[in-house]
Design an enzyme around this catalytic site. Structure first.
Site, PDB file in Angstrom:
ATOM      1  N   HIS A 304       0.862  -1.192   0.000  1.00  7.50           N
ATOM      2  CA  HIS A 304       0.000   0.000   0.000  1.00  7.50           C
ATOM      3  C   HIS A 304       0.889   1.229   0.000  1.00  7.50           C
ATOM      4  O   HIS A 304       1.976   1.237   0.591  1.00  7.50           O
ATOM      5  CB  HIS A 304      -0.910   0.008   1.238  1.00  7.50           C
ATOM      6  CG  HIS A 304      -2.031   0.984   1.166  1.00  7.50           C
ATOM      7  ND1 HIS A 304      -1.877   2.312   1.499  1.00  7.50           N
ATOM      8  CD2 HIS A 304      -3.332   0.834   0.780  1.00  7.50           C
ATOM      9  CE1 HIS A 304      -3.023   2.932   1.331  1.00  7.50           C
ATOM     10  NE2 HIS A 304      -3.921   2.072   0.902  1.00  7.50           N
ATOM     11  N   ASP A 362      -7.861  -4.382  -0.570  1.00 11.28           N
ATOM     12  CA  ASP A 362      -8.382  -4.588  -1.921  1.00 11.28           C
ATOM     13  C   ASP A 362      -8.268  -6.049  -2.356  1.00 11.28           C
ATOM     14  O   ASP A 362      -9.090  -6.538  -3.135  1.00 11.28           O
ATOM     15  CB  ASP A 362      -7.629  -3.704  -2.923  1.00 11.28           C
ATOM     16  CG  ASP A 362      -7.797  -2.226  -2.615  1.00 11.28           C
ATOM     17  OD1 ASP A 362      -8.948  -1.804  -2.462  1.00 11.28           O
ATOM     18  OD2 ASP A 362      -6.790  -1.514  -2.511  1.00 11.28           O
TER      19      ASP A 362
END
Length: 427
Positions: A304, A362
């Protein structure tokens, strides 16, 4: 706090330092151009605080996400989405009386103006649901123009409640329109998340009962995505709002920004990657490609930009994924098998551990939504649904900030210098 000293050329400036409640100290450069005649250069604004905010805090090194000071894992485990909405909007967790007032206020606004059904029919049948959501959100100002005066606190409040209430209906209708099924109206006896699932998956011809496991998983998805500090779409909402634009237009701008594959489309990209890999035996090939610096391939759903440790939302999402997949009885699905093996490798392979490429939110959310029966084209609209409350909270904070002014970033100009116009015959 002492000042920071900036020296360049023959100038020396004293710049004030500001200390947050948590996080790194900040150098106040508001007077930099006036006093020093220079700008800062910060592509992506990765080292620039564009505002003061007390809504959401991220510590990327610790893997920590706080809503108004509350850890995201506690909220996802113990709370529910509408309670989190109240927290983000008003700064504190509601009392039972406050929650009993807030929930019906949202519920009573879930229906759309009946003329909006005709507005939907103006889109092509193959229009992406995200395009429909973006267009309809912007169009709310033409249907509800009695709540667009941003100088009136009561109108700001009404607009906020309307958007939070109507975005599930807007999103569900975009889905129904894309698959050629009739619109399903909201049912006030259902909770917020169950109502959304009912509008998406029920049909007039037969009864549909929302499974509580699916509703709980979706509620967690909403909670985990409700806000995420000053990301691209939130910054877009604030920038649009700084011009005095009406609230519906500001949130539509956030939807448009979220549409980008680098932002809201990450879970769809992760699922598409799993499908591209196809089977477990092909994973070593793709792992090798991911490690090859000369290969443009990247593993989606890992690592991330902000979190340099575990994504704190991923653990909660993984639990929901296990529950949903168990309920749906699809543990042997090839895509799921690829996901599980990739997850195992990412948590044990020295390369992934060293670079802290852990599965993020995600990676799991796409798997859950796919198992529920949503096409990948609905992943980002559902993200927009969840993030709407965060955008609204940030917009309201910006509006009430006495220091806020219209956004006007500067630039490092590298174009031509002054030159005279030459008549076309002489060029």
């Amino acid at each position: 706090m002492t000042n920071a000293t900036l020296k360049f050329g023959d100038k020396e400036l004293e710049l004030p330092m500001m200390s947050p409640t948590v996080g790194p100290d900040v150098i106040d450069i508001q007077k930099l151009y006036a006093q020093g005649g220079v700008f800062t250069y910060d592509p992506g604004f990765t080292s620039t605080a564009s505002c003061q905010s007390n809504i959401t805090f991220i510590d990327g090194n610790k893997g920590e996400l706080l809503y108004r000071g509350y850890p995201i894992d506690q909220l996802a485990e113990k709370s529910h989405f509408l309670e989190v909405c109240y927290l983000l909007l008003y700064g504190e967790l509601p009392t039972s009386e406050q929650l009993s007032d807030f929930v019906p206020r949202v519920t009573r606004h879930t229906m759309l103006h009946e003329q909006m059904a005709y507005f939907y029919r103006g889109f092509r049948r193959d229009a992406p649901p995200m395009a429909v959501v973006c267009g309809v959100m912007g169009a709310l100002s033409s249907f509800y123009h009695d709540s667009t005066d941003i100088t009136d606190p009561e109108q700001r409040e009404i607009a906020s409640i309307r958007m939070i209430a109507k975005i599930p209906t807007i999103t569900a209708w975009a889905y129904k329109y894309s698959i050629g099924q009739p619109f399903v109206y909201p049912k006030n006896e259902l909770d917020y998340t169950s109502n959304f699932l009912h509008m998406c998956f029920s049909v007039p011809a037969e009864k549909y009962v929302v499974d509580p496991i699916l509703s709980r998983a979706m509620d967690r998805i909403f909670t985990l995505h409700a806000d995420h500090e000053q990301n691209a779409s939130t910054s877009t909402v604030r920038l649009a709002g700084s011009s005095g634009a009406n609230p519906f237009a500001c949130i539509a701008a956030g939807v448009a920004c979220l549409w980008g594959p680098a932002h809201g489309g990450a879970n769809e990209a992760a699922l598409n990657m799993l499908r591209e890999i196809g089977t477990v035996d092909r994973i070593p090939e793709y792992i090798a490609r991911a490690k090859d610096k000369s290969d443009p391939f990247r593993l989606m759903g890992f690592g991330h930009r902000v979190y340099k440790n575990f994504d704190p939302r991923a653990k909660v999402m993984k639990e929901s994924a296990d529950e949903v997949l168990g309920l749906m009885g699809i543990e042997n699905n090839p895509t799921l098998q690829v996901a599980k093996e990739l997850e195992r490798i990412a948590l044990s392979d020295p390369y992934f551990i060293e670079k802290k490429l852990y599965p993020n939110v995600d990676f799991y959310s796409g798997i859950i939504l796919d198992a529920m029966g949503f096409p990948s084209s609905m992943f980002t609209p559902i993200f927009a649904l969840a993030r709407t409350v965060g955008w609204i909270a940030q917009w309201k904070e910006m509006i009430s900030d006495p220091t806020q002014k219209i956004g006007r970033p500067r630039q490092l100009y590298t174009g031509a210098t002054f030159r005279d116009y030459v008549d076309v015959e002489k060029r």
